[in-house]
Design an enzyme around this catalytic site. Structure first.
Site, PDB file in Angstrom:
ATOM      1  N   ARG A 108       0.808  -1.219   0.000  1.00 37.19           N
ATOM      2  CA  ARG A 108       0.000   0.000   0.000  1.00 37.19           C
ATOM      3  C   ARG A 108       0.840   1.267   0.000  1.00 37.19           C
ATOM      4  NH1 ARG A 108      -4.548  -1.579   4.329  1.00 37.19           N
ATOM      5  NH2 ARG A 108      -2.896  -2.991   4.954  1.00 37.19           N
ATOM      6  N   SER A 176       6.169  -5.018   7.839  1.00 39.89           N
ATOM      7  CA  SER A 176       5.696  -6.015   8.807  1.00 39.89           C
ATOM      8  C   SER A 176       6.434  -7.348   8.666  1.00 39.89           C
ATOM      9  CB  SER A 176       4.180  -6.186   8.672  1.00 39.89           C
ATOM     10  OG  SER A 176       3.564  -4.978   9.016  1.00 39.89           O
ATOM     11  N   ASP A 229       3.023  -2.976  11.732  1.00 41.61           N
ATOM     12  CA  ASP A 229       1.610  -2.584  11.652  1.00 41.61           C
ATOM     13  C   ASP A 229       0.956  -2.304  13.006  1.00 41.61           C
ATOM     14  OD1 ASP A 229       1.829  -5.246  12.228  1.00 41.61           O
ATOM     15  OD2 ASP A 229       0.487  -5.952  10.646  1.00 41.61           O
TER      16      ASP A 229
END
Ligand code: ADP
Ligand code: MG
Length: 499
Positions: A108, A176, A229
């Protein structure tokens, strides 16, 4: 003539006896097979038992393990990693900031615009892109060039292209994967997970690799925060509500982080921060305690996994695994009897039954459990399941999800206990019979398992109330944040900006 009549009568009687014996035999057999599957279910329910007493033991174990993980390196299965995040966004941040998130379902890219008012994110743009398969096993440069190009395209496409001319921008990177942080903006990759395997990256500073790629693309952007995250979720949670002290991810995997006093981080003597606290990434998926209710299905699942003896808590809780536990129970039942037909080969395939499908079966409200029948047929290749067997499947789903959700509740309360926010005065505190006054305590939550699976959420909240008692439970608020893993990184980039 008379002899013939007698002969016929005898034959008829014999046939009748045989038929009757057959019917009785089948009934006995039938009863036997139901008894066997019900026994499988009962055993599952007993082994998954999560009484309040047992949950309280898990709460205590979590708090004790947290303590041990903070006391020494390797002191617990909980890694309790330092994040170097010692100041959270307070709402005064301004300007445009970027974030990248690698390690979720999709890669993202996002931007936010802030104007200095808490809770107000003026603009929030996000683009989700799959990482091309070949880049997952290529070189660090290839991967990071792709990431930097995606950001450049995102900026060019948006209304933000002119902002770059105005001066340097900050970027937060949510990465992550297990990293050993050395500051808020640097960390070394320990190992890849989730299908990535890029050998030349292991042991390298992740921020440096990204920064170099951004420079190669001519982007005037500086990476000012490297986080995972959970920390992003905590940052967004705290931005929206200053009473947020912890964050939990309950999606494909599970993890948690919380704010710890720096003087409690014994393994890093002399650690000093101006705020006096630091966010700790617990890596709680690896939590283990003998008090966890474990079944033979968990043991088999762990044995068959690529990482046996690892992530034990996660394997009982997260979206990656719940469906597969259910599949294993149905498989066991089909071995004990033919209530699911003569055995489908698909039932033996690991992970065919995903957690969203399991949730659909669990939440099927049709009187004849139509959805259950459909999923058993289409996904597991089990045709013609009697209603009684469909009901058993719903009970399996219920048992597996209820245990998972209640264990998450216990885990969260373990964190609050460690923080002295569970109304008992914490593990180091003096326990008095009258509860210590509870402070309003917010836990930010993110992840598809929690947000999309209503029964999971309800079981979790119910267990929180059961363990804490109604009065104390009123002070604990689970608050869903959206895209915190990404937005939180941009917020942290903003609050750690040196501009
Ligand atoms: P990620 O973990 O990849 O960051 P999410 O937080 O969105 O992504 O979580 C996705 C996971 O949530 C899925 O892998 C699945 O296990 C679980 N999930 C998604 N939708 C549902 C649903 N309707 N019911 C149950 N679980 C779901
Ligand atoms: Mg996620």
């Amino acid at each position: 003539m008379g002899r013939v009549v007698v002969g016929v009568a005898v034959s008829v009687a014999v046939v009748a006896c045989i038929v009757a014996a057959g019917v009785v035999g089948r009934r006995v057999q039938n009863r036997g097979k139901w008894r066997r599957v019900v026994r499988v279910l009962k055993e599952l329910e007993e082994d998954c038992e999560t009484s309040v007493g047992r949950l309280k033991q898990v709460v205590d174990a979590m708090a004790v393990e947290m303590h041990a993980g903070l006391a020494s390196e390797g002191g617990s299965k909980l890694k309790m990693l330092l994040t170097f995040v010692d100041n959270l966004p307070d709402g005064k941040e301004i300007g445009t900031h970027y974030a990248l998130h690698l390690g979720g379902t999709n890669f993202r890219v996002l931007s936010i615009q802030l104007e200095g008012n808490r809770s107000s994110i003026l603009e929030h743009d996000v683009e989700r892109l799959p990482i091309p398969q070949h880049l997952m096993t290529s070189t660090g440069n290839d991967l990071f060039d792709f990431i930097a190009s995606s950001l450049k395209e995102f900026i060019d496409k948006g209304n933000n292209s002119e902002v770059l001319r105005g001066g340097r921008r900050d970027l937060g990177f949510t990465f992550s994967f297990p990293t050993k942080q050395t500051s808020i903006s640097s960390g070394v990759l320990i190992k890849w997970t989730k299908g990535f395997s890029i050998e030349d990256m292991v042991g390298r500073d992740v921020t440096e690799c990204l920064q170099q790629a951004l420079n190669r693309k001519g982007l005037n952007i500086r990476v000012t925060a490297l986080i995972n995250d959970t920390v992003g979720t905590l940052a967004l949670g705290h931005y929206q509500d200053a009473d947020t002290v912890a964050a939990v991810i309950i999606g494909t995997g599970t993890n948690a982080c919380y704010l710890e006093r720096t003087d409690a981080i014994i393994k890093c003597q002399g650690l000093h921060t101006t705020s006096g606290f630091m966010a700790i990434n617990m890596e709680w998926g690896n939590f283990w305690s003998s008090h966890l209710p474990r079944t033979s299905y968990d043991i088999d699942l762990d044995f068959d996994s690529p990482n046996p003896n690892d992530q034990g808590f996660e394997k009982m809780i997260s979206g990656m695994y719940l469906g597969d536990i259910v599949r294993r129970v149905i498989l066991q039942m089909s071995r004990e009897s033919d209530i699911f037909g003569s055995g489908s080969s698909r039932l033996s395939m690991a992970f065919v039954l995903t957690t969203p499908l399991m949730a659909e079966m669990h939440e099927d409200e049709s009187p004849d459990l139509r959805e259950v029948a459909r999923i058993l047929r289409d996904t597991l290749g089990i045709l013609e399941v009697p209603l009684k067997a469909r009901k058993l499947v719903v009970r399996i789903c219920n048992t597996v999800t209820r245990r998972a959700a209640r264990l998450v509740a216990a885990g969260i309360l373990g964190i609050l206990k460690k923080m002295g926010r569970d109304g008992t005065g914490g593990i180091a505190g003096v326990r008095s019979r009258s509860a210590v006054n509870m402070k309003r305590t917010v836990v930010a939550v993110e992840g598809g398992l929690y947000t999309n699976y209503t029964m999971f959420r309800e079981f979790l909240l119910e267990a929180l109330t059961e363990i804490l008692g109604e009065d104390n439970a009123k002070h604990v608020i689970l608050r869903v944040t959206e895209d915190g893993s990404g937005i939180g990184a941009a917020l942290l980039a903003a609050s750690h900006s040196s501009n």
